[in-house]
Design a protein around this motif. Structure first.
Motif, PDB file in Angstrom:
ATOM      1  N   GLY A  17       0.549  -1.088   0.177  1.00  0.00           N
ATOM      2  CA  GLY A  17       0.183   0.316  -0.074  1.00  0.00           C
ATOM      3  C   GLY A  17       0.950   1.266   0.317  1.00  0.00           C
ATOM      4  N   GLY A  18       0.108   2.230   0.634  1.00  0.00           N
ATOM      5  CA  GLY A  18       1.102   3.807   0.294  1.00  0.00           C
ATOM      6  C   GLY A  18       1.820   3.639   1.067  1.00  0.00           C
ATOM      7  N   LEU A  19       2.353   2.823   2.132  1.00  0.00           N
ATOM      8  CA  LEU A  19       3.760   2.467   2.618  1.00  0.00           C
ATOM      9  C   LEU A  19       4.635   2.082   1.820  1.00  0.00           C
ATOM     10  N   GLY A  20       4.448   1.325   0.743  1.00  0.00           N
ATOM     11  CA  GLY A  20       5.554   1.092  -0.226  1.00  0.00           C
ATOM     12  C   GLY A  20       5.832   1.932  -0.927  1.00  0.00           C
ATOM     13  N   ASP A  21       4.671   2.761  -1.316  1.00  0.00           N
ATOM     14  CA  ASP A  21       4.979   3.787  -2.143  1.00  0.00           C
ATOM     15  C   ASP A  21       5.693   4.586  -1.901  1.00  0.00           C
ATOM     16  N   VAL A  22       5.726   5.434  -1.046  1.00  0.00           N
ATOM     17  CA  VAL A  22       6.327   6.768   0.062  1.00  0.00           C
ATOM     18  C   VAL A  22       8.393   6.057   0.159  1.00  0.00           C
ATOM     19  N   SER A 286      -7.525  -0.660  -4.021  1.00  0.00           N
ATOM     20  CA  SER A 286      -7.459  -0.386  -1.984  1.00  0.00           C
ATOM     21  C   SER A 286      -7.211  -1.784  -1.696  1.00  0.00           C
ATOM     22  N   ARG A 287      -6.624  -1.649  -0.503  1.00  0.00           N
ATOM     23  CA  ARG A 287      -6.931  -2.756   0.502  1.00  0.00           C
ATOM     24  C   ARG A 287      -7.964  -2.161   0.523  1.00  0.00           C
ATOM     25  N   LEU A 288      -8.448  -4.073   1.117  1.00  0.00           N
ATOM     26  CA  LEU A 288     -10.103  -4.109   1.085  1.00  0.00           C
ATOM     27  C   LEU A 288     -10.155  -4.205   3.125  1.00  0.00           C
ATOM     28  N   GLN A 291     -11.270   0.202   7.469  1.00  0.00           N
ATOM     29  CA  GLN A 291     -10.791   1.502   7.734  1.00  0.00           C
ATOM     30  C   GLN A 291     -11.711   1.990   5.846  1.00  0.00           C
ATOM     31  N   LYS A 292     -11.474   1.138   4.719  1.00  0.00           N
ATOM     32  CA  LYS A 292     -11.631   1.644   3.013  1.00  0.00           C
ATOM     33  C   LYS A 292     -13.117   2.107   2.630  1.00  0.00           C
ATOM     34  N   GLY A 293     -14.113   1.653   4.051  1.00  0.00           N
ATOM     35  CA  GLY A 293     -15.396   2.220   3.414  1.00  0.00           C
ATOM     36  C   GLY A 293     -16.394   1.984   2.998  1.00  0.00           C
ATOM     37  N   LEU A 339     -10.246  -9.882  -7.199  1.00  0.00           N
ATOM     38  CA  LEU A 339      -9.246  -9.463  -6.009  1.00  0.00           C
ATOM     39  C   LEU A 339      -7.512  -9.985  -6.242  1.00  0.00           C
ATOM     40  N   LYS A 340      -7.458  -9.373  -6.427  1.00  0.00           N
ATOM     41  CA  LYS A 340      -5.417  -9.716  -6.322  1.00  0.00           C
ATOM     42  C   LYS A 340      -4.721  -8.042  -6.420  1.00  0.00           C
ATOM     43  N   PHE A 341      -3.784  -8.216  -6.290  1.00  0.00           N
ATOM     44  CA  PHE A 341      -2.261  -7.001  -6.217  1.00  0.00           C
ATOM     45  C   PHE A 341      -2.130  -6.753  -7.404  1.00  0.00           C
ATOM     46  N   ASP A 342      -2.361  -6.093  -8.310  1.00  0.00           N
ATOM     47  CA  ASP A 342      -2.596  -5.386  -9.998  1.00  0.00           C
ATOM     48  C   ASP A 342      -2.020  -4.654 -10.535  1.00  0.00           C
ATOM     49  N   GLU A 343      -0.704  -4.388 -10.587  1.00  0.00           N
ATOM     50  CA  GLU A 343       0.339  -3.252 -11.560  1.00  0.00           C
ATOM     51  C   GLU A 343      -0.778  -2.256 -12.114  1.00  0.00           C
ATOM     52  N   ILE A 349      -7.467   1.160 -14.602  1.00  0.00           N
ATOM     53  CA  ILE A 349      -8.363   1.768 -13.442  1.00  0.00           C
ATOM     54  C   ILE A 349      -8.134   2.972 -13.342  1.00  0.00           C
ATOM     55  N   TYR A 350      -7.171   3.547 -13.106  1.00  0.00           N
ATOM     56  CA  TYR A 350      -6.995   4.761 -12.755  1.00  0.00           C
ATOM     57  C   TYR A 350      -7.387   6.243 -14.400  1.00  0.00           C
ATOM     58  N   ALA A 351      -7.025   5.570 -14.599  1.00  0.00           N
ATOM     59  CA  ALA A 351      -6.820   6.192 -16.623  1.00  0.00           C
ATOM     60  C   ALA A 351      -8.258   6.057 -16.902  1.00  0.00           C
ATOM     61  N   GLY A 366      -3.521   8.990   2.438  1.00  0.00           N
ATOM     62  CA  GLY A 366      -4.281   8.668   0.890  1.00  0.00           C
ATOM     63  C   GLY A 366      -3.533   9.180  -0.112  1.00  0.00           C
ATOM     64  N   LEU A 367      -3.174   8.116  -0.986  1.00  0.00           N
ATOM     65  CA  LEU A 367      -2.746   8.224  -2.476  1.00  0.00           C
ATOM     66  C   LEU A 367      -2.873   8.175  -3.750  1.00  0.00           C
ATOM     67  N   SER A 368      -4.198   7.616  -3.675  1.00  0.00           N
ATOM     68  CA  SER A 368      -5.056   6.851  -4.841  1.00  0.00           C
ATOM     69  C   SER A 368      -5.907   8.754  -5.493  1.00  0.00           C
TER      70      SER A 368
HETATM   71  P1  ADP Z   1      -3.125   3.166   1.653  1.00  0.00           P
HETATM   72  O1  ADP Z   1      -1.944   3.130   2.210  1.00  0.00           O
HETATM   73  O2  ADP Z   1      -3.649   2.468   3.024  1.00  0.00           O
HETATM   74  O3  ADP Z   1      -2.902   1.352   1.161  1.00  0.00           O
HETATM   75  P2  ADP Z   1      -3.198   4.617   0.251  1.00  0.00           P
HETATM   76  O4  ADP Z   1      -3.702   5.676  -0.994  1.00  0.00           O
HETATM   77  O5  ADP Z   1      -2.119   5.298   0.749  1.00  0.00           O
HETATM   78  O6  ADP Z   1      -3.477   3.342   1.154  1.00  0.00           O
HETATM   79  O7  ADP Z   1      -2.598   4.099  -1.041  1.00  0.00           O
HETATM   80  C1  ADP Z   1      -2.551   2.750  -1.407  1.00  0.00           C
HETATM   81  C2  ADP Z   1      -1.518   2.392  -2.636  1.00  0.00           C
HETATM   82  O8  ADP Z   1      -1.357   1.348  -3.117  1.00  0.00           O
HETATM   83  C3  ADP Z   1      -1.904   3.326  -4.172  1.00  0.00           C
HETATM   84  O9  ADP Z   1      -0.915   3.283  -4.773  1.00  0.00           O
HETATM   85  C4  ADP Z   1      -2.970   2.055  -4.944  1.00  0.00           C
HETATM   86  O10 ADP Z   1      -2.546   2.721  -6.311  1.00  0.00           O
HETATM   87  C5  ADP Z   1      -2.068   0.770  -4.410  1.00  0.00           C
HETATM   88  N1  ADP Z   1      -2.841  -0.098  -3.811  1.00  0.00           N
HETATM   89  C6  ADP Z   1      -4.247  -0.802  -3.491  1.00  0.00           C
HETATM   90  N2  ADP Z   1      -4.604  -2.059  -3.903  1.00  0.00           N
HETATM   91  C7  ADP Z   1      -3.526  -2.590  -4.619  1.00  0.00           C
HETATM   92  C8  ADP Z   1      -3.952  -2.993  -5.979  1.00  0.00           C
HETATM   93  N3  ADP Z   1      -4.671  -4.024  -5.402  1.00  0.00           N
HETATM   94  N4  ADP Z   1      -3.174  -3.746  -6.399  1.00  0.00           N
HETATM   95  C9  ADP Z   1      -2.759  -2.577  -7.173  1.00  0.00           C
HETATM   96  N5  ADP Z   1      -2.488  -1.517  -5.988  1.00  0.00           N
HETATM   97  C10 ADP Z   1      -2.888  -1.549  -5.467  1.00  0.00           C
END
Ligand code: ADP
Length: 468
Positions: A17-22, A286-288, A291-293, A339-343, A349-351, A366-368
């Motif tokens: 999630g976001g920690l990895g991005d940061v 999102s992580r499911l 927290q995520k509503g 239901l998977k993690f898929d960059e 989906i963003y686009a 929140g980064l999304s």
């Molecule tokens: P959190 O840190 O609470 O998970 P953030 O909004 O800070 O939420 O960061 C979420 C990041 O993880 C974003 O870059 C989002 O696109 C990514 N992400 C979350 N779930 C997935 C998924 N299933 N597949 C790909 N990217 C995901």
């Protein structure tokens, strides 16, 4: 400045999630501003370092040196923290080992840092070791410890029977130390022992000092309010850029924004949604977790579908997996759940979406919503934490849709508002174009971190002079 950046995730090596991005982007930005940065993360399964030594792996990229702390028994597993819904039973041992090894490796590398920047509970014990086992050690004499809280809801709570494993004198297990109602709390330890503490948005920094958002640590955080700040995260604008994004179907810019619709139709087709560019498509990546509503979103489905469409990508709690799959079946053609993690799918989906859903109960930053702006996808957010700091409503000249009451009723009303706004394409595209210019850059955020580092270092020197 010499900076040791310690985290349990860092993109592109490990991310949930976001920690990895940061922890991927901030070190690179600090290095660009001429600081010497070494990042430490566990050597998880799947990481392929450029070099491998006895106790660590090593890769240098984008001006940053990455060290992957090795322990096959602890880290060569399918998950980082969990197996399905269940936390690994030896997480205390795994991350205690990691924290101790970071400090040992710093000495082995002869890298005496000015800043040791820790993140979340997984690296919180480092500040305790600096003030206990290493307190008289000249090597760490000038080191300032910084703790960034990315999410207060995850605290690293463990049974006190394992305290002996930490190697921290027993006197520190108490209400003013590592104890949290009879358990060991890693995060509480980090909050109390780090020289400075920050979180990832100004609003969340205020909220967590209160009972409602403090997750039981509000009082402890209030005690440290003089050393507590909020620094807004940013996103990597090279990765998230529809003009250059190779993962999306059709690249586009503000000028060619009409081509966003090509991405929309493709994603509708891929996900089994009815292909129709005139129906409002709501995306969610999102992580499911609670927290995520997802509770208020589930309660809203009957009212908002099939008037619009929803595409969800995520992984998390099994209960949400089951209920979302059930809903996707019920609303076939209007709702898609992956239901998977898929960059790659995340980028698509963003686009491809018109609106991005972030109805979080609470949200540290929140980064999304920041990512969705970049793609001209207008966010719907609950007014909380970093969402309140980054999104303002179109009614107030902003580029999103904001609801303040955390309820299905308010969410439905807001989705309907977005749907009505979408009918006027001229207005919609004008707002989407403005959103695309709304850039949250790491350069600015890294400068704020550097200011925080400098003032913490100055304070430390002043305090030491006073003690002498
Ligand atoms: P959190 O840190 O609470 O998970 P953030 O909004 O800070 O939420 O960061 C979420 C990041 O993880 C974003 O870059 C989002 O696109 C990514 N992400 C979350 N779930 C997935 C998924 N299933 N597949 C790909 N990217 C995901």
């Amino acid at each position: 400045m010499k900076i040791a950046f310690c985290s349990s995730e860092s993109y592109p090596f490990a991310k949930t999630g976001g920690l990895g991005d940061v922890a991927g982007a901030l070190p690179v930005s600090l290095a660009k501003q001429h600081h010497q940065v070494k990042v430490f993360i566990p050597f998880y399964k799947g990481i392929k370092p450029k070099k491998i030594f006895d106790n660590y792996g090593y890769t240098k990229q984008s001006g940053v040196e990455f060290y992957f702390i090795k322990n096959d028994h602890y880290f060569q597993r399918d998950g980082y923290y969990q197996d399905g819904d269940c936390d690994y039973s030896d997480n205390l041992e795994r991350f205690t080992f990691f924290n101790k090894k970071v400090l040992e490796l710093l000495k082995e590398l002869d890298f005496s840092p000015k800043i040791i920047h820790c993140n979340d509970w997984q690296t919180s014990l480092i500040s305790v070791y600096l003030k206990t086992a290493y307190s008289g050690d000249n090597f760490f004499k000038d080191a300032v410890s910084v703790l960034t809280i990315h999410n207060l809801a995850y605290q690293g709570l463990f049974n006190k029977d394992k305290y002996h494993f930490l190697g921290i004198p027993g006197q520190y297990f108490g209400i003013d130390g590592l104890e949290y109602y009879g358990q060991i709390s890693f995060l509480k330890a980090g909050i109390l022992f780090s020289d400075v503490v920050n979180t990832v948005s100004p609003t969340y920094a205020k909220q967590i000092q209160n009972k409602e958002y403090g997750c039981g640590l509000g009082g402890v955080l209030k005690r440290r309010r003089g050393s507590l700040s909020g620094i807004l995260n940013a996103i990597d604008n090279k990765i998230w850029n529809p003009k250059t994004d190779n993962l999306i179907y059709k690249k586009y810019s503000k000028i060619t924004i009409a081509e966003k619709a090509i991405n929309k139709c493709k994603i509708q087709k891929d996900l089994g949604l009815k292909v129709d560019k005139n129906i409002l498509l709501l995306g969610m990546v999102s992580r499911l977790t609670e927290q995520k509503g997802l509770d208020i979103l589930s309660q809203s489905l009957d009212k908002v579908l099939p008037g619009c469409q929803i595409a969800i990508l995520g992984v998390g709690d099994q209960a949400y997996h089951r209920s979302l799959k059930k809903s996707a079946k019920k609303y076939k053609g209007s709702m898609a759940v992956t239901l998977k993690f898929d960059e790659e799918l995340a980028h698509r989906i963003y686009a491809g979406s018109d609106v991005f859903l972030v109805p979080s109960r609470f949200e540290p930053c929140g980064l999304s919503q920041m990512i969705s702006y970049r793609y001209g996808t207008l966010p719907i957010v609950h007014e909380t934490g970093g969402l309140a700091d980054t999104v303002s409503d179109i009614k107030e000249g902003g580029m999103g849709f904001v609801f303040s009451d955390y309820s299905a009723q308010d969410l439905i009303f807001t989705i309907e508002r977005a749907r009505a706004y979408f009918q006027n394409k001229k207005k919609w595209y004008a707002t989407a174009k403005r959103a695309m210019s709304n850039v949250f850059s790491w350069e600015t955020t890294a400068k704020r971190y550097i200011d925080m580092y400098k003032s913490a270092a100055l304070n430390k020197t002043k305090c030491e002079r006073m003690t002498v």
